[in-house]
Design an enzyme around this catalytic site. Structure first.
Site: not given
Ligand code: SAH
Length: 213
Positions: A37, A63-65
């Site tokens: 990530r 960027i999503s959790q």
């Protein structure tokens, strides 16, 4: 340095955190333990990449959790070999998690600069969605319909009709619905005329917007 033992260690800790938060699907946890990530983020944030938080990427997007990625993916009910349409490529992280799970991924992004960046980046780290599309996700991608599942990673006001049409009977769409904050909706298409909707907790996404830019 691309990836390292330190990053692997941080990913393992993140996976344990996601387990504690209730994520059970081992294929998803395994994928999250593999996708680097930190490489999907601006280098000024990369030290924080394995915190369970959303972060800014370019063009005012996020960027999503990791928990959100895992939770949405769990609700999709998919496994290796399934065909999934993603709306909102963004950084490409969610698409990479799906690729790592052996999913055939089609992903659409409406912002040209993000589309170009994520397309070349995913290839460079050896993730190969079937197709990365520059377009308006409200229209879906009819050429490869129907899909086993559709995941929308931007907040919508209502369920887009074209996406329902492109979902297989027996398929699932996971989509955050709401304005400033959203409820996670799992839309299960039973047949062309029957569906079931399950509603989950509150989330905060950037808005799903019409047209390309
Ligand atoms: N899945 C992404 C999350 C990115 S945030 C990730 O893992 O990083 C949501 C993304 O949806 C943004 O990049 C935004 O530009 C995109 N988006 C919003 N509305 C869209 C639409 N109608 N069609 C395609 N993409 C859209």
């Amino acid at each position: 340095m691309l990836d390292s033992f330190k990053h692997q260690g941080l990913r393992n800790l993140l996976v344990e955190k996601l387990r504690l938060k209730g994520i059970k699907n081992e294929a998803i946890l395994d994928a999250i333990s593999k996708v680097p990530r930190h490489l999907f983020m601006d280098s000024s944030f990369s030290d924080h990449a394995y915190q369970d938080k959303a972060f800014p990427i370019s063009s005012g997007q996020t960027i999503s959790q990791p928990y959100t990625v895992a939770f949405q993916t769990e609700l999709l009910n998919v496994s290796s070999g399934d065909k999934v349409l993603e709306i909102g490529t963004g950084s490409g992280y969610q698409a990479a998690v799906l690729c790592e799970m052996g999913i055939k991924v089609y992903t659409i992004e409406r912002i040209k600069s993000l589309f170009l960046k994520s397309k070349s980046f995913l290839t460079s780290i050896n993730y190969h969605p079937k197709k990365i599309i520059y377009g308006d996700g409200f229209l879906g991608y009819d050429e490869k319909a129907p899909y086993d599942a559709i995941i929308v990673t931007a907040g919508a006001k209502e369920i887009p009709k074209d996406l329902v049409t492109q979902l297989k009977n027996g398929g699932v769409m996971v989509i955050p619905i709401g304005n400033s904050s959203q409820k996670m909706i799992q839309y299960c298409k039973k047949s062309n005329s029957e569906f079931e909707i399950n509603e989950f907790g509150d989330f905060k996404f950037v808005p799903m917007l019409k047209d390309t830019i």
